[in-house]
Enzyme design. Structure first.
Site, mmCIF file in Angstrom:
data_model
loop_
_atom_site.group_PDB
_atom_site.id
_atom_site.type_symbol
_atom_site.label_atom_id
_atom_site.label_comp_id
_atom_site.label_asym_id
_atom_site.label_seq_id
_atom_site.Cartn_x
_atom_site.Cartn_y
_atom_site.Cartn_z
ATOM 1 N N CYS A 1 -23.965 2.418 22.292
ATOM 2 C CA CYS A 1 -25.046 1.579 22.814
ATOM 3 C C CYS A 1 -26.399 1.977 22.228
ATOM 4 C CB CYS A 1 -25.075 1.654 24.343
ATOM 5 S SG CYS A 1 -23.657 0.775 25.075
ATOM 6 N N CYS B 1 -26.472 1.839 29.332
ATOM 7 C CA CYS B 1 -25.607 2.920 28.854
ATOM 8 C C CYS B 1 -26.324 3.736 27.789
ATOM 9 C CB CYS B 1 -24.324 2.331 28.296
ATOM 10 S SG CYS B 1 -23.176 3.550 27.623
ATOM 11 N N CYS C 1 -24.698 5.870 25.746
ATOM 12 C CA CYS C 1 -23.717 6.409 24.802
ATOM 13 C C CYS C 1 -24.154 6.150 23.372
ATOM 14 C CB CYS C 1 -22.320 5.852 25.061
ATOM 15 S SG CYS C 1 -21.964 4.251 24.288
ATOM 16 N N HIS D 1 -17.367 3.557 23.608
ATOM 17 C CA HIS D 1 -18.207 3.038 24.692
ATOM 18 C C HIS D 1 -17.466 3.016 26.029
ATOM 19 C CE1 HIS D 1 -20.759 0.825 27.305
ATOM 20 N NE2 HIS D 1 -19.729 0.020 27.557
ATOM 21 N N ASP E 1 -6.235 8.912 36.028
ATOM 22 C CA ASP E 1 -6.090 8.634 34.597
ATOM 23 C C ASP E 1 -5.692 7.187 34.455
ATOM 24 O OD1 ASP E 1 -3.099 9.123 35.382
ATOM 25 O OD2 ASP E 1 -3.049 8.222 33.391
#
Lengths: 393, 393
Positions: B335, B330, B332, B361, B292
Site C-alpha cells: 500500500c 494500510c 504495508c 497485502h 489459521d
C-alpha cells in the site's frame, strides 16, 4: 543536455561511463533487466532497487495493448504507474510485432498487426511508436526499425536496412517535435537521492533521448553503411539491432565489431537482446555500453540458474539434498538464505516462490557480472573476466 | 516447560498472552499464515519476517508427499529446510486426507489414502502422523484426528468423536516417547534475537508440544464431552477442529463458545481453519488464542483484497485508473508503494508479481488486525474492534 554521457575510465575499447537521465544515473557497461508489461516478472520493485538495477526496459507492444499507453499517460507515465523512479528504456515495438509473423504486414507506412490478446487490428508507424513511447514516458526511446529476419538474402537485407533508415528519420522528426510531452516533464522528476548519485546534480535532461538502431542483417558492408547513415542522422545514442536471431556467436561478434568501429565513441552504444553472461562480458570488453535480455528472467522461471560454476537446472534430482546455495560465490539474498534443495523443492512443486527466488538470483548474477566488468575496467584489466567467463558457458 | 504460556492482559474473555517456543515467542491472539508445502505461497521468508509473522503453519500431508519428511529430517528439519527460524506448527494431515473423499478409507488403525500427485497408496495412523511431524520438527504438533464431515447424524458425529479421542491417546503415547527426536533438539535452536524477544531467555522448551483436538460435529453436548475427555488426556494446548466446514457463522460461534467454557484458561486455545477478518476478531474476543486460514493467501491469488473499506476484487474495471493504494488505512509495503491501478494491471495481465503483492497485502491486513486486537486488549476495550469489524464483511 540531451543525454549526458561521461566516460570515466577506459581499458582497450571497453569504457566505464555514466549516463545521466532525468531519473538518475546509469553506470555502464550496464545490463538492463526486461520488465515487459511494467514489471520485471515476479520481482517487486524494491528488490530490483536492492539488486542495484539502475535502468530497466519496458516493451511498447505489450504496454500499448495492456493497460494502454493513454491510461499510463493519464496516470503520470510508466515510472509513476509501476512505482519505479530510476531510469526506463522502452523498445519501439518493432521487434515484437515482427515476431508476430502470421499476424503482421509491413508497408512503407508502418506495420499492421493483430493483437495476440484479442485479435484486434493495429498499425504501428514510426510516428505512432514515438507517440506511444512518449506517452509511456521512458528516459530512452528507441527508433522504430524493421528487424530483418534471419537468414535474409542480401537484397532483402539492404531493402530492410533502407526502410529502417527512412523510419529512423521519421522517428526523429516526430520525436523532436513531441519529446517534451512526456508525462514527467511538468514536474521535477529527479529525487534528491538520484540527483546526488549523479555527481552533477544540475546536468540532467528534461526530455527523453531517442536512440537510432543499426540494421543490415549479417552483411558487414550493409552494417557499416547502416551505421554511417544512422550516425549522419545524429542521435544521442545508438543501438545495434537484429542480432542474436539465430546466427552463430562469431557472426554476432563480427557484426558488433564492424558497427562499433563506426559509432561515435562519445555516445552510448547498446546491443539489443543479448545475451548469456559470457557474451555480455565479451561485448562490454569490445566497447558496448548497454545490453538487455529476457534470458536471466525467462530462464529463471524454467528453473535454469546462472552460477559461477556454470548453468544449473535446479529441477535435477542431484540437488534434492544439496544444502549449498545456488551459487557458492554469490552474495545475493537468495544465495545467502536458501539451499539448492529448497529451490529444487519449490520448483518441482510449482510453487510461485520458485519464480521469485530464481529470478532474483539470476538478475543478481547478471548485475554482479556487470559490476565486476566495471570494476575490472577501473583496474585496467579485463583479462580475468574474459577468461573466467569461459567457465560460464 | 512443555510450552510456556504467559497471560499478560485480559479484557473479558479475551487474553493477550505469549507462547514461548524453542523458535521464539508467539504473541497471542495470533493469526498463523499457512505455508502448505514449506512456503507461504508467493512470499519470501524475509517479507514474512518484516510483516511480523511469528509463527506459520506447514501441512503434513503435502510435506510428507513432497519433498518427504525423511528428506526434510535429513536436511535438519523444516525450519532449516525453508530457512525459517521462528515458530512452526504442523497440522496432523488428518483434515487433508479426509478432504480426499474419493481416495481415502478410514479404519480404526488410521486412514489409507492415495496421493493426489501420483496415485500411490499411503496409510496415516496417529503414530505415523506423530513420526512425520517430529521429523519435520514443528514447534507445535497436532494430534491425529478425524474431521467429522458436515452435516453428520448425531450417531456418526459421536462415533467420529470417540475415534478422535482414541487417536488422541495414541498420538500422545507415541509423541511422548519420541518428541526428543526432533531434528533441532540436538542443537540450541533459539537465536540470540529470539531469546531476547522472549523476555525469559532461559525458559524455552527443548521439545515440541502436542495439542489435542476437540471434535463433536455441530452437537453442543458432544463438543462438551469431547472437550472434557480431551482435557482429561492433558495436553499443553487445545484446538477446536471440524469447524468452518459449511455450517452457519452462528453455529461456528456456538460451538466455539461451548468448548471454550471447558478448556483450561491457562493453556492456548486454537480454532483451526478460520476465517474472515471480522471472524478472527470475534473469536479472539471470545478468548481464542490462535487461528489459521488459507483465506488471505488463496484469495490474494484470485485478486481478492481485504481492506478497511471491505473486500475488493482488484480485477474490477473500476480500479483501472484508481491511483489510491489497495487500502488507504494500510501501512504495508504494498500500500505504501503501489496503486490499485497497477495491482489491477498485474492481475489482469496474469503477472506473477500480482500474486506476490496481493498476498503480502492480505497477510499484512490479517497480521495488523491481530496486532490491533492485542493492542485493544491491553487498553481493555475491544468494542471498537468488534463494531469496526462489521464493516469488514
Amino acid at each position: 543536455m540531451t543525454l549526458p554521457f561521461t566516460i570515466e575510465s577506459q581499458t582497450g575499447p571497453a569504457r566505464l561511463a555514466r549516463i545521466s537521465t532525468a531519473h538518475g544515473p546509469v553506470e555502464t557497461p550496464s545490463f538492463m533487466p526486461v520488465g515487459t508489461a511494467g514489471t520485471v516478472k515476479a520481482v517487486p520493485q524494491g528488490i530490483l532497487e536492492d539488486l542495484g538495477a539502475q535502468i530497466i526496459l519496458g516493451n511498447t507492444y505489450h504496454l500499448y495493448l495492456r493497460p494502454g499507453h493513454e491510461l499510463v499517460r493519464n496516470l503520470g507515465g510508466l515510472h509513476k504507474f509501476m512505482s519505479w523512479d530510476r531510469a526506463l528504456l522502452t523498445d519501439s515495438g518493432g521487434f515484437q510485432v515482427f515476431s508476430l509473423s502470421e499476424l503482421r504486414k509491413v508497408k512503407e507506412e508502418g506495420v499492421s498487426f493483430r493483437s495476440h490478446l484479442d485479435g484486434t487490428s493495429h498499425l504501428f508507424t514510426p510516428e505512432r511508436s514515438m507517440e506511444i513511447q512518449i506517452a509511456l514516458g521512458a528516459d530512452i526511446v528507441m527508433a522504430f526499425d524493421e528487424c530483418t529476419e534471419h537468414p535474409a538474402e542480401r537484397e532483402r537485407a539492404r531493402a530492410s536496412m533502407e526502410m529502417t533508415l527512412r523510419w529512423a528519420k521519421r522517428s526523429k522528426d516526430y520525436f523532436e517535435a513531441h519529446k517534451h510531452e512526456v508525462p514527467w516533464n511538468s514536474v521535477p522528476a529527479l529525487s534528491a537521492e538520484n540527483a546526488e548519485g549523479m555527481g552533477h546534480p544540475t546536468a540532467y535532461p528534461t526530455a527523453p533521448a531517442l536512440f537510432g538502431i543499426i540494421q543490415g542483417g549479417m552483411y558487414p558492408d550493409l552494417r557499416r553503411e547502416s551505421a554511417e547513415r544512422t550516425v549522419e542522422l545524429d542521435f544521442p545514442g545508438y543501438a545495434i539491432g537484429g542480432l542474436s536471431v539465430g546466427e552463430s556467436r562469431a557472426k554476432t561478434m563480427e557484426m558488433i565489431a564492424v558497427v562499433l568501429e563506426i559509432l561515435p565513441k562519445d555516445k552510448p552504444r547498446y546491443v539489443m537482446g543479448v545475451g548469456y553472461p559470457e557474451e555480455i562480458v565479451q561485448y562490454a570488453a569490445m566497447g558496448v555500453d548497454m545490453m538487455d535480455c529476457v534470458l536471466p528472467t525467462r530462464a529463471a522461471r524454467h528453473g535454469l540458474l546462472f552460477t559461477s560454476e556454470g548453468r544449473i537446472n535446479i529441477k535435477n534430482a542431484r540437488y534434492a539434498q544439496d544444502q549449498g546455495p545456488a551459487d557458492p560465490k554469490c552474495a545475493c539474498r537468495v544465495c545467502a538464505r536458501y539451499t539448492r534443495a529448497y529451490l529444487r523443492h519449490l520448483f518441482v512443486s510449482a510453487e510461485p516462490l520458485a519464480g521469485v527466488l530464481n529470478t532474483v538470483h539470476n538478475l543478481a548474477y547478471y548485475l554482479d557480472t556487470m559490476r565486476s566488468v566495471r570494476h575490472a575496467i577501473t583496474l585496467g584489466d579485463l583479462s580475468g573476466m574474459l577468461s573466467g567467463s569461459v567457465s560460464l558457458t
